[in-house]
Design a protein around this motif. Structure first.
Motif, short mmCIF file in Angstrom:
data_model
loop_
_atom_site.label_atom_id
_atom_site.label_comp_id
_atom_site.label_asym_id
_atom_site.label_seq_id
_atom_site.Cartn_x
_atom_site.Cartn_y
_atom_site.Cartn_z
N ALA A 1 11.12 3.00 -3.72
CA ALA A 1 12.29 3.67 -3.16
C ALA A 1 11.89 4.77 -2.16
N PHE A 2 10.94 5.61 -2.55
CA PHE A 2 10.53 6.71 -1.68
C PHE A 2 9.78 6.21 -0.45
N SER A 3 8.87 5.27 -0.63
CA SER A 3 8.07 4.80 0.50
C SER A 3 8.93 4.09 1.55
N HIS A 4 9.92 3.30 1.10
CA HIS A 4 10.78 2.60 2.06
C HIS A 4 11.69 3.57 2.81
N TYR A 5 12.15 4.60 2.12
CA TYR A 5 13.01 5.57 2.80
C TYR A 5 12.21 6.35 3.84
N VAL A 6 10.98 6.72 3.50
CA VAL A 6 10.14 7.47 4.45
C VAL A 6 9.81 6.63 5.67
N MET A 7 9.56 5.34 5.47
CA MET A 7 9.19 4.46 6.58
C MET A 7 10.39 4.08 7.45
N ILE B 1 0.82 -1.22 0.00
CA ILE B 1 0.00 0.00 0.00
C ILE B 1 0.85 1.27 0.00
N PRO B 2 1.86 1.42 0.89
CA PRO B 2 2.69 2.65 0.85
C PRO B 2 3.38 2.84 -0.49
N ALA B 3 3.87 1.74 -1.09
CA ALA B 3 4.55 1.84 -2.39
C ALA B 3 3.58 2.28 -3.48
N ILE B 4 2.36 1.76 -3.45
CA ILE B 4 1.36 2.13 -4.45
C ILE B 4 1.00 3.61 -4.33
N ILE B 5 0.81 4.08 -3.10
CA ILE B 5 0.50 5.50 -2.88
C ILE B 5 1.64 6.39 -3.38
N ALA B 6 2.89 5.99 -3.09
CA ALA B 6 4.05 6.78 -3.52
C ALA B 6 4.27 6.71 -5.04
N THR B 7 3.70 5.70 -5.68
CA THR B 7 3.85 5.52 -7.13
C THR B 7 2.99 6.49 -7.92
N ILE B 8 1.84 6.89 -7.36
CA ILE B 8 0.85 7.70 -8.09
C ILE B 8 1.43 9.00 -8.66
#
Length: 235
Positions: A157-163, A112-119
């Protein structure tokens, strides 16, 4: 003493990789194709040598991803629409395996976080796609998948760094930013400004390519080390 010699060897190989990358960027700047045919495929080959000498795991996926990158680099050199299409197909296979490799290394359970960051990336790349004229019909579907894949790589990449701001995720973030910028530059050069793109685009793309794959290598190494540390803690 052996460990020190290994470190020196790895440092030399890494230095040679960047020397080849700089030489390739200069060749692209002056459009000297005889040496471009040498240095461009040599870059992923040097990274494979570096990984072989550094990694304890030596994953076959890394070598497959880099081999596909090598083939793509060769196919993108000539200014030919036919070879460009084949290059895009190989590049698509490369991106699919790259994404699979990243997911496998990260052991993602929650998408879910990756999908949101992908948009946001999807919006940018598909906006550029929609306003671009002259895209060959045989490349249309391939480019759509390319946009989706690179957007998802950037989103992961962005979602994992933020988490979790870890060494591994920092390298992945840099890798995602560079791959995203590379995709944008290549798309603009090959399609949006086809026929009159400034000469600076190819050297810029190769510079981004060199750093993107080096940060990917560092991400792989940091992840493999993290897995070994986790295995020791469990044991």
């Amino acid at each position: 003493m052996v460990f020190r010699h290994e470190n020196i060897r790895i440092t030399i190989i890494a230095a040679l990789y960047f020397a080849v990358a700089i030489a390739e960027v200069m060749c692209e700047l002056y459009a000297y194709k005889p040496l471009i045919y040498v240095f461009k495929p040599l870059m992923p080959a040097m990274l494979m040598v570096l990984y072989f000498n550094t990694s304890r795991k030596r994953s076959a996926l890394f070598f497959i991803v880099m081999t596909l990158s090598l083939i793509t680099n060769v196919l993108f050199i000539p200014d030919s629409q036919d070879l460009l299409f084949y290059g895009l197909v190989v590049f698509l296979a490369h991106r699919i395996l790259l994404l699979y490799y990243i997911i496998r290394l990260l052991k993602i359970n929650d998408y879910i976080p990756a999908i949101i960051a992908t948009i946001p990336f999807l919006l940018v790349y598909f906006y550029l796609f929609m306003i671009t004229n002259g895209i060959p019909e045989n490349s249309f579907v391939v480019l759509i998948f390319q946009n989706i894949l690179i957007s998802f790589i950037c989103g992961i990449a962005f979602s994992h760094y933020v988490m979790q701001d870890s060494r591994r995720n920092s390298w992945l973030l840099q890798c995602g930013i560079l791959f995203g910028a590379l995709h944008f530059i290549v798309f603009v050069e090959k399609f949006y400004l086809t026929g009159f793109s400034p000469t600076i685009f190819r050297p810029m793309a190769m510079g981004l390519n060199a750093f993107a794959f080096y940060t990917f290598y560092e991400f792989v190494m940091a992840t493999e080390k993290s897995h070994r540390d986790d295995a020791r803690s469990i044991a």
